[in-house]
Structures are given as structure tokens and as C-alpha cells.
Design an enzyme around this catalytic site. Structure first.
Site, PDB file in Angstrom:
ATOM      1  N   GLU A 164       0.861  -1.183   0.000  1.00  0.00           N
ATOM      2  CA  GLU A 164       0.000   0.000   0.000  1.00  0.00           C
ATOM      3  C   GLU A 164       0.899   1.234   0.000  1.00  0.00           C
ATOM      4  OE1 GLU A 164      -1.561   1.593   4.354  1.00  0.00           O
ATOM      5  OE2 GLU A 164      -2.126  -0.385   3.699  1.00  0.00           O
TER       6      GLU A 164
ATOM      7  N   HIS B 267      -2.271  -5.722  11.286  1.00  0.00           N
ATOM      8  CA  HIS B 267      -3.150  -6.784  10.798  1.00  0.00           C
ATOM      9  C   HIS B 267      -2.941  -8.092  11.547  1.00  0.00           C
ATOM     10  CE1 HIS B 267      -3.095  -4.673   6.552  1.00  0.00           C
ATOM     11  NE2 HIS B 267      -3.688  -3.943   7.485  1.00  0.00           N
TER      12      HIS B 267
ATOM     13  N   ASN C 253      -5.271  -5.823   2.776  1.00  0.00           N
ATOM     14  CA  ASN C 253      -5.806  -5.328   4.045  1.00  0.00           C
ATOM     15  C   ASN C 253      -7.063  -6.134   4.380  1.00  0.00           C
ATOM     16  OD1 ASN C 253      -4.654  -3.375   2.094  1.00  0.00           O
ATOM     17  ND2 ASN C 253      -4.353  -2.217   3.951  1.00  0.00           N
TER      18      ASN C 253
HETATM   19  P1  FAE Z   1     -11.475  -5.504  15.897  1.00  0.00           P
HETATM   20  O1  FAE Z   1     -11.897  -4.548  14.865  1.00  0.00           O
HETATM   21  O2  FAE Z   1     -10.121  -5.349  16.511  1.00  0.00           O
HETATM   22  O3  FAE Z   1     -12.578  -5.446  17.044  1.00  0.00           O
HETATM   23  C1  FAE Z   1     -12.464  -6.114  18.269  1.00  0.00           C
HETATM   24  C2  FAE Z   1     -13.234  -5.324  19.310  1.00  0.00           C
HETATM   25  O4  FAE Z   1     -13.402  -6.137  20.469  1.00  0.00           O
HETATM   26  C3  FAE Z   1     -12.494  -4.068  19.773  1.00  0.00           C
HETATM   27  O5  FAE Z   1     -13.382  -2.987  19.767  1.00  0.00           O
HETATM   28  C4  FAE Z   1     -12.022  -4.421  21.189  1.00  0.00           C
HETATM   29  O6  FAE Z   1     -11.954  -3.301  22.041  1.00  0.00           O
HETATM   30  C5  FAE Z   1     -13.093  -5.407  21.634  1.00  0.00           C
HETATM   31  N1  FAE Z   1     -12.626  -6.396  22.620  1.00  0.00           N
HETATM   32  C6  FAE Z   1     -11.544  -7.174  22.538  1.00  0.00           C
HETATM   33  N2  FAE Z   1     -11.443  -8.001  23.625  1.00  0.00           N
HETATM   34  C7  FAE Z   1     -12.553  -7.715  24.396  1.00  0.00           C
HETATM   35  C8  FAE Z   1     -13.005  -8.217  25.650  1.00  0.00           C
HETATM   36  N3  FAE Z   1     -12.338  -9.175  26.314  1.00  0.00           N
HETATM   37  N4  FAE Z   1     -14.130  -7.684  26.164  1.00  0.00           N
HETATM   38  C9  FAE Z   1     -14.818  -6.712  25.493  1.00  0.00           C
HETATM   39  N5  FAE Z   1     -14.412  -6.197  24.309  1.00  0.00           N
HETATM   40  C10 FAE Z   1     -13.290  -6.702  23.759  1.00  0.00           C
HETATM   41  O7  FAE Z   1     -11.556  -7.004  15.383  1.00  0.00           O
HETATM   42  N6  FAE Z   1      -7.601  -3.130   7.687  1.00  0.00           N
HETATM   43  C11 FAE Z   1      -8.053  -2.905   6.427  1.00  0.00           C
HETATM   44  O8  FAE Z   1      -8.706  -3.783   5.832  1.00  0.00           O
HETATM   45  N7  FAE Z   1      -7.798  -1.709   5.800  1.00  0.00           N
HETATM   46  C12 FAE Z   1      -7.055  -0.716   6.383  1.00  0.00           C
HETATM   47  O9  FAE Z   1      -6.861   0.347   5.794  1.00  0.00           O
HETATM   48  C13 FAE Z   1      -6.546  -0.958   7.694  1.00  0.00           C
HETATM   49  N8  FAE Z   1      -5.772  -0.033   8.318  1.00  0.00           N
HETATM   50  C14 FAE Z   1      -5.419  -0.221   9.632  1.00  0.00           C
HETATM   51  C15 FAE Z   1      -4.765   0.789  10.317  1.00  0.00           C
HETATM   52  C16 FAE Z   1      -4.507   0.671  11.677  1.00  0.00           C
HETATM   53  C17 FAE Z   1      -3.785   1.767  12.414  1.00  0.00           C
HETATM   54  C18 FAE Z   1      -4.925  -0.501  12.372  1.00  0.00           C
HETATM   55  C19 FAE Z   1      -4.684  -0.659  13.846  1.00  0.00           C
HETATM   56  C20 FAE Z   1      -5.568  -1.521  11.694  1.00  0.00           C
HETATM   57  C21 FAE Z   1      -5.818  -1.401  10.332  1.00  0.00           C
HETATM   58  N9  FAE Z   1      -6.505  -2.387   9.630  1.00  0.00           N
HETATM   59  C22 FAE Z   1      -6.893  -2.174   8.336  1.00  0.00           C
HETATM   60  C23 FAE Z   1      -6.850  -3.664  10.263  1.00  0.00           C
HETATM   61  C24 FAE Z   1      -8.346  -3.770  10.630  1.00  0.00           C
HETATM   62  O10 FAE Z   1      -8.766  -2.617  11.318  1.00  0.00           O
HETATM   63  C25 FAE Z   1      -8.546  -5.041  11.471  1.00  0.00           C
HETATM   64  O11 FAE Z   1      -8.157  -6.149  10.678  1.00  0.00           O
HETATM   65  C26 FAE Z   1      -9.991  -5.209  11.910  1.00  0.00           C
HETATM   66  O12 FAE Z   1     -10.406  -4.131  12.716  1.00  0.00           O
HETATM   67  C27 FAE Z   1     -10.162  -6.508  12.671  1.00  0.00           C
HETATM   68  O13 FAE Z   1     -11.543  -6.718  12.863  1.00  0.00           O
HETATM   69  P2  FAE Z   1     -12.055  -7.673  14.014  1.00  0.00           P
HETATM   70  O14 FAE Z   1     -13.526  -7.716  13.965  1.00  0.00           O
HETATM   71  O15 FAE Z   1     -11.314  -8.964  13.933  1.00  0.00           O
END
Ligand code: FAE
Length: 530
Positions: free
Chosen positions: A384, A469, A507
Site C-alpha cells: 500500500e 493486521h 488489508n
Molecule cells: P477488531 O476490529 O479489533 O474489534 C475487536 C473489538 O473487540 C475491539 O473494539 C475491542 O476493544 C473489543 N474487545 C476485545 N477483547 C474484548 C473483551 N475481552 N471484552 C470486550 N471487548 C473486547 O476485530 N484493515 C483494512 O482492511 N484496511 C485498512 O486500511 C486498515 N488499516 C489499519 C490501520 C490501523 C492503524 C490498524 C490498527 C488496523 C488497520 N486495519 C486495516 C486492520 C483492521 O482494522 C482489522 O483487521 C480489523 O479491525 C479486525 O476486525 P475484528 O472484527 O477482527
């Protein structure tokens, strides 16, 4: 608490598709109950919540972060990246930005007071993981790049998944619900804010490499108005990793808003699930710590449900299940829980440009282009083209290279800290670095340019010790069946990034969302109560 519906005790719950007969008899007064509970409000959790709510099933979403809907004293919900305050990071005393320095100077990070801020950086040996915290999870902090993986690589990673169904139904469904849009190519060619991407494209093409536009969930029409000066700037005001105040279709504006709109979904915030057990009647009991703004546990609660959906993300869900298996609260979890974890092969790096190749003082924080060399079987890389929005000309080109790194790691339970430890080694990161280096050596050679060594601390050229990721830990078809049903337990499901086996080549959030859609369609059709 959010939403029209408060949590009701099991005795008063009404169900449409999912029954809870056995649970109704044994409801201790202090336990809050719902037919379905979703842990986490990121992509996997948000899809589960919407589809459960639409099916008429009362659902509670438990989220450990805050709801980001209240402006601070500066009138903004999220703080500026250039002057971060306590809202930036999850209980840290200093910000930990991925770009740690500029011209080797420690001018990026700031001291802050500990607070439940929106971006977390979780540290393990040799690897740290960036995570979004709050209602919307990673969608609050990510770069909005909404990429559908190549069919051939998806098939390699998920041999048990029907491709026609995925690409014909679930990817389109996910993209529509997420609000994915494409940049207007003519505008891309003319706007100052993507000059940095055009410069990187020129350099890639000189090395014989292909580039491709990248879809986004940032509203490109809004961005055009930012550039025209008719809308409040967000992507053009350096906002991204600590939250966007405008323009971004984060999950709180898409899936979660629709979920709340069903009237069947409630979201609790600042509540962290610590333990999961299964009661004799087959219901799940959750031990949940309610925290305040200092991080102190102000209450420990119990929740109970018949159907439990894990959406805590690769790190959150894997830790909960590794802990549950090793402490004996869910002893029949599969041995593969905690394995198959990877970084999506990610490495960040910068190149130094010639004086005439300016990248611009205003750079959109939302990447819109990638270098696509995945078809090169000798060295598959998708990179990217990332912004470096310092607000002044920095003559740098920044990249997040995703490589086909086959290395995977496992989590083990550490009883002393009651947490899961990741066994990732520096040698495993070196595999990604070698692949990224091969590609960018070629670009440097073609353009007579060099790497930047002033951006990541010390003289580090390749930032290989963090990932955006985190993927895997509870891999689809291993820790679960082919639809995210956790092996060893009925009515327990995973819908998040822990299902993806360590790499998806692009991503990941579109893939996570589409797989969650697939799971929910199957579960709602088949897993109804007797
Ligand atoms: P996630 O979105 O991490 O959600 C998990 C949620 O569960 C969070 O809100 C936590 O606070 C909550 N949680 C966890 N444990 C507990 C618990 N024990 N009790 C209560 N709540 C809890 O998971 N991906 C892309 O496709 N495109 C991008 O441009 C991109 N850029 C990124 C930039 C940054 C800076 C970061 C950090 C990530 C990026 N990603 C990107 C990755 C993407 O955001 C990530 O793969 C997804 O958010 C993962 O989704 P999940 O549903 O697995």
C-alpha cells in the site's frame, strides 16, 4: 448503554428464531441475560449484532472501549494526530505512533495521561499489535482501505469455503453494508493530496511494477469537498490513527447503527469480558469487569446467554479462548485454539525521494493506491502506498508492504499475568523484510533512490516489529468448523479476524466482514433451538 432496548432478565425475554427454554428456569437475579451476546464491536462483532438484531433476537454487545460520540474541550471527538492528547491511546503515558521519529528526532510522540483512548498497542516479545478500542473496534483507527482479496489466494487460505458463494454473495454484501467507494480517477490525477501516491506510482512503473487503485470506506466525495475548502478537513487534516472526526464510514455509522436500528441490540461500553464458562444447562456465563476512565475495575458483573458470538478480534478472542481452555472453564476447546497466528506479512518502510520529486504538504491520510506484485510467485508482495502527512514537504515515500510470509506463531497461557503470550520471533519477521526488500531494492535501483533510516527509531529501515493486521489464533476449519462454530461447544461462534490463517495478502477487514456474513447466514438458518 446504547440502544432502545435495555437488557432484560431471561424470564422476560421474547424470542423469534432462537429459543432459550432451559435458561429461563435458573436465572440468578444478579446476572444480566440475553439470548445472544456478542463480545466486541469491531467488524466481526458488528456483523453478528446486525444479523441477530434483524432476526428479531435480543442481543447484547459487550465492548471494552468507549463510545466515541462526545466532543472534548477542543470541540472534537478525536484528537489531532499532530498534537495527540489522552484520547489518542489506550492507557498509555506516552503515545506510541508507528512512525517514531523524523530525521532521527523524537518529535512525533507526546506524553499523555492514561485514559481509555482509541488506539492500543499491545506488546509481545518481538512483535507489537495495533488495535482499535471503542464502539467500532479497528474501524475507528484504520486507513479505510477496503480490499477484496484475490480469489486464488483466498482459495489457498480457505480451501473449505465455496468461492462462488463468497465472491457472488458475501463479499458484495460486505462491501455494500460497509459503504465501500472508489476514487474518481480524474480527481486522483489532479489533486494535490494524492501527489504522494502519483510519485510512488511513477517510481514503481519505472521498475516495471503495476499499481492499482484501492477502494475505501472513506467518503471520497467528502474528501473532494475537503480539498475544495467546503467541508471540515479530516483526511486532509492528518486525522487517521487516533480517529477521524469526519468522512469515514466507521462501523458505528454503518453496521452498528443499523444493528441498533433493529431495536433488538444493546451495546454496553467500558466492559471487558474476562472469563467464559458454560453452565450445566448449556448457557454461557461471562465474567465481565466494568472499568472507569482510570482503568480501575469498578464492578465485576456476570452475563448469561444461550448463544455466544466472539468478536474480540484476533488478539481478544484468542486470549479469551486460550485462557478458558487452560484454566479449565471451557476444557473441550480444540488444541488448535491459540495457533495459526500471523502478521499478514506486513512491513513498513520509507524511501527518500529526489529533490524534484515532491510528495506535497497536504497528503490524504487515506491510501488510494497499491503496488500489486502478488502475481510474482517468486516474491509475492502487495504494497500500500501510504501517506506521510507531516504538513510540510518531507521528500519521503512511505509503504506498508504485505508479503506472503508463511511463518505462523502460537499463544500460550501465562498464569502469572492471566494473559496469553505470543511466541513470535525476530527471525519470523525477517522473512517479511527479505521479501519487501527484494521489491523495494528494485524500485530504488530503477530510480537511483535509497531507503529512509530516520523514521522508525535508531537507524531502522524496515519496521518489522509491529503489525496493523493481527490475523488468526482460532483458524476457520481448525479451531472451528467451516462456519465459525467453535469445536467442542455448541452455540459458541467466532466471527472475527482470528479465523483468518495469518495472511490474506491484502488489508483484511473486507474479508473479515464477508466471512462473518457467511457465518451469520448459516447460523441463523440452521442453529435454531429445538
Ligand atoms: P477488531 O476490529 O479489533 O474489534 C475487536 C473489538 O473487540 C475491539 O473494539 C475491542 O476493544 C473489543 N474487545 C476485545 N477483547 C474484548 C473483551 N475481552 N471484552 C470486550 N471487548 C473486547 O476485530 N484493515 C483494512 O482492511 N484496511 C485498512 O486500511 C486498515 N488499516 C489499519 C490501520 C490501523 C492503524 C490498524 C490498527 C488496523 C488497520 N486495519 C486495516 C486492520 C483492521 O482494522 C482489522 O483487521 C480489523 O479491525 C479486525 O476486525 P475484528 O472484527 O477482527
Amino acid at each position: 448503554m446504547l440502544g432502545a432496548a435495555a437488557i432484560q432478565t431471561a424470564a422476560t425475554l421474547g424470542f423469534t428464531r432462537v429459543g432459550l427454554q432451559s435458561a429461563q428456569a435458573v436465572e440468578p437475579a444478579a446476572v444480566e441475560a440475553a439470548p445472544a451476546i456478542v463480545i466486541g464491536s469491531g467488524y466481526g462483532g458488528a456483523v453478528a449484532a446486525l444479523r441477530l438484531g434483524q432476526a428479531g433476537i435480543r442481543t447484547v454487545v459487550i465492548e471494552m472501549g468507549r463510545l466515541w460520540n462526545t466532543a472534548g474541550s477542543d470541540g472534537k471527538i478525536f484528537c489531532a494526530t499532530a498534537s495527540p492528547d489522552k484520547r489518542s491511546m489506550w492507557f498509555k503515558t506516552r503515545t506510541e505512533a508507528p512512525l517514531a521519529s523524523f530525521l532521527w528526532l523524537d518529535v512525533i510522540n507526546r506524553d499523555i495521561s492514561p485514559y481509555p483512548g482509541v488506539l492500543d498497542r499491545v506488546h509481545y516479545d518481538n512483535m507489537s499489535v495495533y488495535l482499535g478500542r471503542g464502539v467500532g473496534g479497528g474501524s475507528l483507527v484504520n486507513g479505510s482501505m477496503a480490499v477484496t482479496p484475490r480469489e486464488s489466494y483466498f482459495a489457498e487460505q480457505f480451501p473449505g469455503v465455496d468461492l462462488a458463494e463468497m465472491y457472488g454473495t458475501y463479499f458484495p454484501r460486505a462491501r455494500a453494508e460497509l459503504g465501500v467507494n472508489n476514487i474518481d480517477p480524474a480527481w486522483f490525477e489532479s489533486t494535490e493530496c494524492y501527489r504522494y501516491a502519483r510519485v510512488s506510482r511513477k517510481h514503481a512503473e519505472k521498475a516495471g511494477l503495476k499499481t492499482t487503485f484501492v477502494p475505501s470506506v472513506y467518503d471520497f466525495d467528502y474528501m473532494k469537498r475537503e480539498a475544495a475548502g467546503t467541508a471540515t478537513k479530516s483526511a486532509l487534516a492528518q486525522e487517521v490513527i487516533y480517529g477521524n472526526n469526519h468522512g469515514k464510514r466507521s462501523l458505528d455509522k454503518t453496521y452498528l447503527a443499523s444493528a441498533l436500528g433493529t431495536g433488538n441490540v444493546t451495546i454496553t461500553t467500558m466492559e471487558r469480558v474476562r472469563a467464559i464458562t458454560r453452565a450445566a444447562d448449556g448457557t454461557y456465563l461471562l465474567t465481565v469487569d466494568r472499568i472507569d476512565d482510570t482503568g480501575a475495575v469498578v464492578q465485576t458483573k456476570q452475563y448469561r446467554c444461550s448463544y455466544l458470538f466472539l468478536g474480540g478480534g484476533s488478539i481478544g478472542t484468542t486470549e479469551l479462548l486460550v485462557r478458558a481452555r487452560e484454566t479449565g472453564t471451557l476444557p473441550y476447546l480444540d488444541a488448535s485454539v491459540g495457533t495459526g497466528w500471523g502478521t499478514n506479512g506486513g512491513v513498513m518502510l520509507g524511501r527518500a525521494n529526489h529533490i524534484w520529486d515532491t510528495t506535497g504538504t497536504t497528503q490524504s491520510t487515506m491510501p488510494a493506491m497499491g503496488i500489486d506484485d502478488w502475481a510474482n510467485t517468486a516474491n509475492p508482495v502487495f504494497a500500500e502506498i501510504a501517506p506521510m502527512p507531516t504538513g510540510f514537504e518531507n521528500w519521503a515515500s512511505l509503504y506498508l508492504a504485505l508479503t506472503k510470509n508463511p511463518e505462523r506463531a502460537s499463544f500460550t497461557y501465562d498464569a502469572a499475568t492471566d494473559s496469553a503470550r505470543l511466541g513470535w520471533s525476530a527471525a519470523q519477521s525477517a522473512v517479511s523484510v527479505a521479501m519487501a526488500k527484494k521489491l523495494f531494492d528494485k524500485i530504488n535501483a530503477a530510480n537511483s533512490t535509497v531507503y529512509r533510516s530516520d523514521l522508525f527509531g535508531g537507524n531502522k529501515v524496515f519496521a518489522d516489529d509491529f503489525t496493523y493486521h493481527p490475523l488468526g489464533g482460532c483458524v476457520l476449519g481448525k479451531a472451528t468448523d467451516n462456519y465459525g462454530r467453535v469445536k467442542g461447544y455448541s452455540r459458541l461462534y467466532i466471527t472475527d479476524g482470528s479465523l483468518v490463517p495469518g495472511s490474506i495478502g491484502v488489508n483484511p477487514f473486507v474479508t473479515i466482514t464477508a466471512l462473518a456474513e457467511r457465518t451469520m447466514a448459516r447460523v441463523l438458518a440452521e442453529d435454531t433451538a429445538p
